[in-house]
Design a protein around this motif. Sequence first.
Motif, PDB file in Angstrom:
ATOM      1  N   UNK A  69      -5.943  12.267  23.424  1.00 55.25           N
ATOM      2  CA  UNK A  69      -5.432  11.381  22.380  1.00 55.25           C
ATOM      3  C   UNK A  69      -6.579  10.772  21.577  1.00 55.25           C
ATOM      4  N   UNK A  70      -6.388  10.746  20.279  1.00 54.41           N
ATOM      5  CA  UNK A  70      -7.360  10.165  19.365  1.00 54.41           C
ATOM      6  C   UNK A  70      -6.608   9.293  18.362  1.00 54.41           C
ATOM      7  N   UNK A  71      -7.224   8.210  17.926  1.00 53.90           N
ATOM      8  CA  UNK A  71      -6.634   7.351  16.895  1.00 53.90           C
ATOM      9  C   UNK A  71      -7.694   7.057  15.845  1.00 53.90           C
ATOM     10  N   UNK A  72      -7.235   6.819  14.635  1.00 51.13           N
ATOM     11  CA  UNK A  72      -8.121   6.413  13.543  1.00 51.13           C
ATOM     12  C   UNK A  72      -7.913   4.926  13.348  1.00 51.13           C
ATOM     13  N   UNK A  73      -9.009   4.197  13.287  1.00 47.88           N
ATOM     14  CA  UNK A  73      -8.965   2.755  13.033  1.00 47.88           C
ATOM     15  C   UNK A  73      -9.791   2.493  11.775  1.00 47.88           C
TER      16      UNK A  73
ATOM     17  N   UNK B 140      -1.961   2.372   2.703  1.00 50.17           N
ATOM     18  CA  UNK B 140      -2.745   3.605   2.654  1.00 50.17           C
ATOM     19  C   UNK B 140      -2.879   4.164   1.244  1.00 50.17           C
ATOM     20  N   UNK B 141      -4.033   4.740   1.016  1.00 52.95           N
ATOM     21  CA  UNK B 141      -4.296   5.474  -0.219  1.00 52.95           C
ATOM     22  C   UNK B 141      -3.950   6.936   0.036  1.00 52.95           C
ATOM     23  N   UNK B 142      -3.869   7.715  -1.040  1.00 56.83           N
ATOM     24  CA  UNK B 142      -3.583   9.140  -0.880  1.00 56.83           C
ATOM     25  C   UNK B 142      -4.647   9.798  -0.002  1.00 56.83           C
ATOM     26  N   UNK B 143      -5.903   9.396  -0.116  1.00 55.18           N
ATOM     27  CA  UNK B 143      -6.976   9.973   0.701  1.00 55.18           C
ATOM     28  C   UNK B 143      -6.771   9.658   2.186  1.00 55.18           C
ATOM     29  N   UNK B 144      -6.220   8.497   2.502  1.00 60.62           N
ATOM     30  CA  UNK B 144      -5.921   8.146   3.897  1.00 60.62           C
ATOM     31  C   UNK B 144      -4.832   9.062   4.462  1.00 60.62           C
ATOM     32  N   UNK B 145      -3.810   9.298   3.664  1.00 64.69           N
ATOM     33  CA  UNK B 145      -2.710  10.166   4.090  1.00 64.69           C
ATOM     34  C   UNK B 145      -3.217  11.588   4.295  1.00 64.69           C
TER      35      UNK B 145
ATOM     36  N   UNK C 227      -2.954   6.126  13.037  1.00 64.62           N
ATOM     37  CA  UNK C 227      -3.985   5.753  12.069  1.00 64.62           C
ATOM     38  C   UNK C 227      -3.608   4.348  11.642  1.00 64.62           C
ATOM     39  N   UNK C 228      -4.425   3.389  12.038  1.00 61.61           N
ATOM     40  CA  UNK C 228      -4.136   1.987  11.742  1.00 61.61           C
ATOM     41  C   UNK C 228      -5.155   1.476  10.731  1.00 61.61           C
TER      42      UNK C 228
ATOM     43  N   UNK D 111       0.408   0.795  10.171  1.00 56.92           N
ATOM     44  CA  UNK D 111       0.389   1.831  11.182  1.00 56.92           C
ATOM     45  C   UNK D 111       1.126   3.064  10.648  1.00 56.92           C
ATOM     46  N   UNK D 112       0.439   4.206  10.628  1.00 53.99           N
ATOM     47  CA  UNK D 112       1.071   5.444  10.178  1.00 53.99           C
ATOM     48  C   UNK D 112       2.219   5.804  11.115  1.00 53.99           C
ATOM     49  N   UNK D 113       2.051   5.580  12.402  1.00 54.31           N
ATOM     50  CA  UNK D 113       3.097   5.917  13.376  1.00 54.31           C
ATOM     51  C   UNK D 113       4.339   5.046  13.132  1.00 54.31           C
ATOM     52  N   UNK D 114       4.162   3.741  12.970  1.00 58.72           N
ATOM     53  CA  UNK D 114       5.310   2.854  12.742  1.00 58.72           C
ATOM     54  C   UNK D 114       6.014   3.166  11.428  1.00 58.72           C
ATOM     55  N   UNK D 115       5.256   3.649  10.442  1.00 57.43           N
ATOM     56  CA  UNK D 115       5.838   3.974   9.150  1.00 57.43           C
ATOM     57  C   UNK D 115       6.478   5.370   9.149  1.00 57.43           C
TER      58      UNK D 115
END
Length: 97
Positions: A42-46, A55-60, A80-81, A90-94
């Motif tokens: 497991x890896x996460x982006x912070x 988030x910006x388009x580059x983040x997505x 990715x938080x 939070x990308x996961x929550x969204x």
Amino acid sequence: MRDPASLNLLVLDNEWRPLHRLRADQDWRRTVDALLQWDSHWLAIEQQRPDSPLPLWTDIRLTRTLSKRLRPMEIALADHVIHGGQSRFSFRKAGLL
């Protein structure tokens, strides 16, 4: 002191607790070494920003690309938080992961 605009990769255990933090601008081999050392899948982006956590388009694009590239190595992107100001996204929550 933390950089007001930073990007880190977190190596997580199976319950998504952080085991190790790496700066994203380091050599990718250090991330792979950390994943192997901690026997993690497991890896996460912070991400830290001084302003809005939206988030910006580059983040997505980064999130989607990294998630796709990790799959063949049997590593999953947990989240990715983005922390910004007093809020976080939070990308996961969204539902984006």
